[in-house]
Design a protein around this motif. Structure first.
Motif, PDB file in Angstrom:
ATOM      1  N   THR A 140       0.831  -1.206   0.000  1.00 36.96           N
ATOM      2  CA  THR A 140       0.000   0.000   0.000  1.00 36.96           C
ATOM      3  C   THR A 140       0.860   1.249   0.000  1.00 36.96           C
ATOM      4  OG1 THR A 140      -1.781   1.192   1.140  1.00 36.96           O
ATOM      5  CG2 THR A 140      -0.181   0.036   2.527  1.00 36.96           C
ATOM      6  N   SER A 141       0.382   2.261  -0.721  1.00 35.19           N
ATOM      7  CA  SER A 141       1.025   3.577  -0.668  1.00 35.19           C
ATOM      8  C   SER A 141       0.304   4.479   0.325  1.00 35.19           C
ATOM      9  CB  SER A 141       1.030   4.221  -2.056  1.00 35.19           C
ATOM     10  OG  SER A 141      -0.273   4.285  -2.596  1.00 35.19           O
ATOM     11  N   GLY A 142      -0.660   3.908   1.055  1.00 37.94           N
ATOM     12  CA  GLY A 142      -1.321   4.678   2.105  1.00 37.94           C
ATOM     13  C   GLY A 142      -2.740   4.265   2.405  1.00 37.94           C
ATOM     14  N   ASP A 143      -3.618   4.260   1.392  1.00 38.56           N
ATOM     15  CA  ASP A 143      -5.041   4.054   1.643  1.00 38.56           C
ATOM     16  C   ASP A 143      -5.505   2.614   1.474  1.00 38.56           C
ATOM     17  OD1 ASP A 143      -5.637   6.662   2.365  1.00 38.56           O
ATOM     18  OD2 ASP A 143      -5.985   7.293   0.309  1.00 38.56           O
ATOM     19  N   THR A 144      -4.935   1.879   0.513  1.00 39.53           N
ATOM     20  CA  THR A 144      -5.364   0.497   0.302  1.00 39.53           C
ATOM     21  C   THR A 144      -5.192  -0.329   1.570  1.00 39.53           C
ATOM     22  OG1 THR A 144      -4.994   0.416  -2.083  1.00 39.53           O
ATOM     23  CG2 THR A 144      -4.803  -1.650  -0.916  1.00 39.53           C
ATOM     24  N   GLY A 145      -4.085  -0.115   2.277  1.00 42.53           N
ATOM     25  CA  GLY A 145      -3.783  -0.930   3.452  1.00 42.53           C
ATOM     26  C   GLY A 145      -4.884  -0.917   4.477  1.00 42.53           C
ATOM     27  N   LYS A 146      -5.279   0.264   4.934  1.00 50.43           N
ATOM     28  CA  LYS A 146      -6.311   0.345   5.957  1.00 50.43           C
ATOM     29  C   LYS A 146      -7.652  -0.145   5.430  1.00 50.43           C
ATOM     30  CE  LYS A 146      -8.680   1.279   9.625  1.00 50.43           C
ATOM     31  NZ  LYS A 146      -8.610   0.398  10.796  1.00 50.43           N
ATOM     32  N   ALA A 147      -7.986   0.207   4.198  1.00 45.45           N
ATOM     33  CA  ALA A 147      -9.268  -0.227   3.651  1.00 45.45           C
ATOM     34  C   ALA A 147      -9.329  -1.745   3.550  1.00 45.45           C
ATOM     35  CB  ALA A 147      -9.498   0.414   2.284  1.00 45.45           C
ATOM     36  N   TYR A 164       3.698  -1.486   3.994  1.00 48.12           N
ATOM     37  CA  TYR A 164       3.687  -0.077   3.580  1.00 48.12           C
ATOM     38  C   TYR A 164       5.095   0.504   3.731  1.00 48.12           C
ATOM     39  CZ  TYR A 164       3.736   1.413   8.528  1.00 48.12           C
ATOM     40  OH  TYR A 164       4.074   1.636   9.844  1.00 48.12           O
ATOM     41  N   PRO A 165       5.434   1.533   2.956  1.00 50.85           N
ATOM     42  CA  PRO A 165       6.787   2.104   3.017  1.00 50.85           C
ATOM     43  C   PRO A 165       6.977   2.958   4.273  1.00 50.85           C
ATOM     44  CG  PRO A 165       5.459   3.301   1.416  1.00 50.85           C
ATOM     45  CD  PRO A 165       4.618   2.149   1.885  1.00 50.85           C
ATOM     46  N   GLU A 166       7.935   2.593   5.073  1.00 48.98           N
ATOM     47  CA  GLU A 166       8.186   3.306   6.331  1.00 48.98           C
ATOM     48  C   GLU A 166       8.489   4.774   6.061  1.00 48.98           C
ATOM     49  OE1 GLU A 166      10.995   2.738  10.296  1.00 48.98           O
ATOM     50  OE2 GLU A 166      11.801   2.252   8.313  1.00 48.98           O
ATOM     51  N   ALA A 189       5.857  -2.393   8.198  1.00 50.52           N
ATOM     52  CA  ALA A 189       6.512  -1.331   7.426  1.00 50.52           C
ATOM     53  C   ALA A 189       7.760  -1.908   6.779  1.00 50.52           C
ATOM     54  CB  ALA A 189       6.882  -0.174   8.344  1.00 50.52           C
ATOM     55  N   ILE A 190       8.060  -1.454   5.557  1.00 46.85           N
ATOM     56  CA  ILE A 190       9.296  -1.909   4.913  1.00 46.85           C
ATOM     57  C   ILE A 190      10.230  -0.728   4.701  1.00 46.85           C
ATOM     58  CG2 ILE A 190       8.020  -3.726   3.698  1.00 46.85           C
ATOM     59  CD1 ILE A 190       9.113  -1.955   1.117  1.00 46.85           C
ATOM     60  N   ARG A 191      11.505  -1.030   4.702  1.00 46.06           N
ATOM     61  CA  ARG A 191      12.512  -0.008   4.413  1.00 46.06           C
ATOM     62  C   ARG A 191      12.618   0.116   2.897  1.00 46.06           C
ATOM     63  NH1 ARG A 191      14.674  -3.363   8.529  1.00 46.06           N
ATOM     64  NH2 ARG A 191      14.627  -2.314  10.563  1.00 46.06           N
ATOM     65  N   GLY A 192      12.009   1.167   2.353  1.00 42.97           N
ATOM     66  CA  GLY A 192      11.992   1.356   0.917  1.00 42.97           C
ATOM     67  C   GLY A 192      10.761   2.140   0.502  1.00 42.97           C
ATOM     68  N   THR A 193      10.454   2.113  -0.786  1.00 38.84           N
ATOM     69  CA  THR A 193       9.319   2.836  -1.342  1.00 38.84           C
ATOM     70  C   THR A 193       8.143   1.895  -1.583  1.00 38.84           C
ATOM     71  OG1 THR A 193       9.955   2.445  -3.650  1.00 38.84           O
ATOM     72  CG2 THR A 193      10.949   4.357  -2.538  1.00 38.84           C
ATOM     73  N   GLU A 473       3.994  -2.721  15.050  1.00 34.83           N
ATOM     74  CA  GLU A 473       5.178  -1.858  14.972  1.00 34.83           C
ATOM     75  C   GLU A 473       6.322  -2.500  14.209  1.00 34.83           C
ATOM     76  OE1 GLU A 473       5.397   0.861  18.770  1.00 34.83           O
ATOM     77  OE2 GLU A 473       5.201  -1.222  19.438  1.00 34.83           O
ATOM     78  N   ALA A 474       6.067  -3.625  13.543  1.00 34.02           N
ATOM     79  CA  ALA A 474       7.127  -4.357  12.856  1.00 34.02           C
ATOM     80  C   ALA A 474       7.646  -3.569  11.658  1.00 34.02           C
ATOM     81  CB  ALA A 474       6.608  -5.721  12.393  1.00 34.02           C
ATOM     82  N   VAL A 475       8.959  -3.648  11.463  1.00 27.49           N
ATOM     83  CA  VAL A 475       9.633  -3.062  10.308  1.00 27.49           C
ATOM     84  C   VAL A 475      10.588  -4.117   9.753  1.00 27.49           C
ATOM     85  CG1 VAL A 475      11.070  -1.171   9.454  1.00 27.49           C
ATOM     86  CG2 VAL A 475       9.551  -0.791  11.415  1.00 27.49           C
TER      87      VAL A 475
END
Length: 494
Positions: A140-147, A164-166, A189-193, A473-475
């Motif tokens: 997700t770039s922001g909205d897909t994840g929560k939905a 999602y990108p951290e 969260a992932i380290r990246g885009t 809180e996982a990354v």
């Protein structure tokens, strides 16, 4: 009549729409498409007199033909009930001389709700008789994840793992995901885009060893991104319903063409408009609005899709995307179903970072699509002018589209700007655009100040996040995403 789908990269193996929804992505890495798109046309007179629910049933029955009428009716009733704050579901409202299609009235205040409140119902019916558990894996770039989390939390036989990108989503978007409850949900969260996350998710789907390990546990992977046809199809409905609203209001007469301007990074939302056009909706131009990650704007101007560019973090983060996955479906229809050609273009994108359409194909694409982009400064100025001139509070993604639409020449058609998120998902940036200094202010302080300034009340599901416990809180690094998916399966289906 059943609707059959196959990969954009090969048509030697067909599946039903139920099978396509369960799989999410084709085994060869392509996206599922149907050669039956456009065989049935909408009855505009009927559409114009229908409710949203009636139109949704019609669209789904047309594009997902192996779902029975009773199954479709049940899915629609379950997806669009009191979880939306208006019976209109996606109302059309005026903004200056144009119109806003408000897509943010669902439980997570973003347009993804329209499809992701539907997808779990489609998935549940597709699972009947299958016997396997389904793990939804989504970038997700922001909205897909929560939905997606809100849609699939607690759904029997399904789990969901969202990446999602951290540091590259808004504070509110992050909290929406990080506070999600449910024993079958995982958020990492992932380290990246976003592009890094999306690329790795596609690799996970293509990982035969992983598929084999999960099969031993009677588990299969699927997607909630718009690469899944079950995510894409429900979005077609709001184009059709928006047109019906304009006809009923007298803004257009049945048969008049309407232009739609769509803020998009992954090309899914605007592709749904193309599907509506193929169903016979009188769509004039589909205007693709981008932020400074303007890979789609450049593509529509030059015919070359080139992802080899600097990634730019903007105030419209859900569009911070350089690889627009759903464009592959458009290429399939643009080339009249030439799977080999699509596969070659996708291989070039993967191996070389770019591909180029010939002049004839580019001209054909431009018959329907226009493009434009807005900088962050232009986006802020549009937020401010929409409020001061029109009394309408809009979020940065909607402002990107409104800015692009304002620059587009008027051609005598009604114009609709898709409004994809509630402005309070991006309180700090909206408040700053209205001229307030937000230095040292947290997200909720900005939310309170924005309410005080405008008198527009923040949705309870957003303001209530300040009291919600952070549960995820996982990354991880990109290389660790496969292990995270297996761990999510183990927890969800223990």
């Amino acid at each position: 009549m059943k609707t059959f789908y196959h990969s954009t990269r090969g048509n030697d193996q067909t599946v039903t729409s139920k099978q396509a929804i369960l799989a999410g992505i084709a085994p060869d890495g392509g996206l599922f498409v149907s050669d039956q798109l456009g065989e049935k046309s909408l009855d505009l007179a009927r559409v114009s007199s229908q409710t949203y629910h009636e139109t949704a049933r019609q669209v789904l029955s047309t594009l997902l033909g192996d779902f029975s009428d009773d199954e479709v009716a049940s899915c629609v009733a379950g997806a669009y009930a009191d979880n939306f704050d208006t019976p209109a579901i996606t109302p059309v409202t005026p903004i200056g001389d144009d119109w806003l299609l408000e897509l943010y009235h669902g439980p997570t205040c973003a347009f993804k709700d329209v499809a992701l409140q539907m997808l779990p119902h489609l998935m549940s019916r597709a699972r009947v008789g299958d016997g396997r558990d389904v793990m939804i894996v989504t970038a997700t770039s922001g909205d897909t994840g929560k939905a997606a989390l809100a849609g699939f939390a607690g759904v029997e036989g399904c789990g969901i793992c969202v990446f999602y990108p951290e540091g590259k989503v808004s504070d509110i978007q992050r909290l929406q995901m990080a506070t999600q409850q449910g024993e079958n949900v995982s958020v990492v969260a992932i380290r990246g885009t976003f592009d890094d996350a999306q690329t790795q998710v596609k690799r996970i789907f293509a990982d035969e060893a992983l598929r084999g390990r999960l099969a031993e546990k009677s588990c299969v992977l699927s997607s909630a991104n718009s690469i899944n046809v079950g995510r894409l199809v429900p979005q077609v409905t709001y184009y059709v319903d928006a047109y019906a609203q304009l006809v009923r209001s007298g803004a257009v007469s049945a048969g008049d063409e309407v232009d739609f301007c769509v803020p998009t990074g992954n090309f899914g939302d605007v592709l749904a408009g193309y599907y509506a056009k193929r169903l016979g909706l009188p769509v004039g131009r589909l205007i693709v609005a981008s932020n400074t990650n303007k890979v789609l704007t450049d593509f529509l101007e030059t015919g070359t899709y080139d992802r080899r560019r600097e990634f730019k973090k903007t105030i419209s983060p859900s569009m911070d995307i350089l690889v627009s996955s759903n464009l592959e479906r458009m290429l399939y229809y643009l080339t009249d179903g030439d799977c080999k050609r699509v596969a070659s273009l996708m291989a070039d994108l993967s191996e070389k970072g770019l591909y180029t359409l010939d002049a004839a194909l580019l001209d054909r694409l431009r018959e329907t699509f226009d493009g434009g982009f807005a900088t962050d400064d232009e986006t802020r100025a549009t937020i401010r002018s929409a409020w001061e001139r029109d009394g309408v509070l809009i979020d940065p993604h909607t402002a990107v589209a409104k800015c692009v639409l304002d620059r587009a020449p008027r051609e005598g058609r009604a114009r609709v700007c898709l409004s994809t998120a509630n402005p309070y998902k991006f309180s700090a940036d909206v408040l700053a655009a209205l001229g307030r200094d937000t230095s040292g202010m947290g997200g909720f302080a900005c939310m309170d100040a924005l309410q005080e300034l405008t008198g527009v009340t923040a949705p309870a599901q957003l303001s209530g996040l300040r009291d919600a416990a952070v549960l995820h809180e996982a990354v991880c690094d990109q290389a660790e995403m496969t292990a995270a998916v297996e761990a999510a399966c183990a927890r969800a289906f223990a």
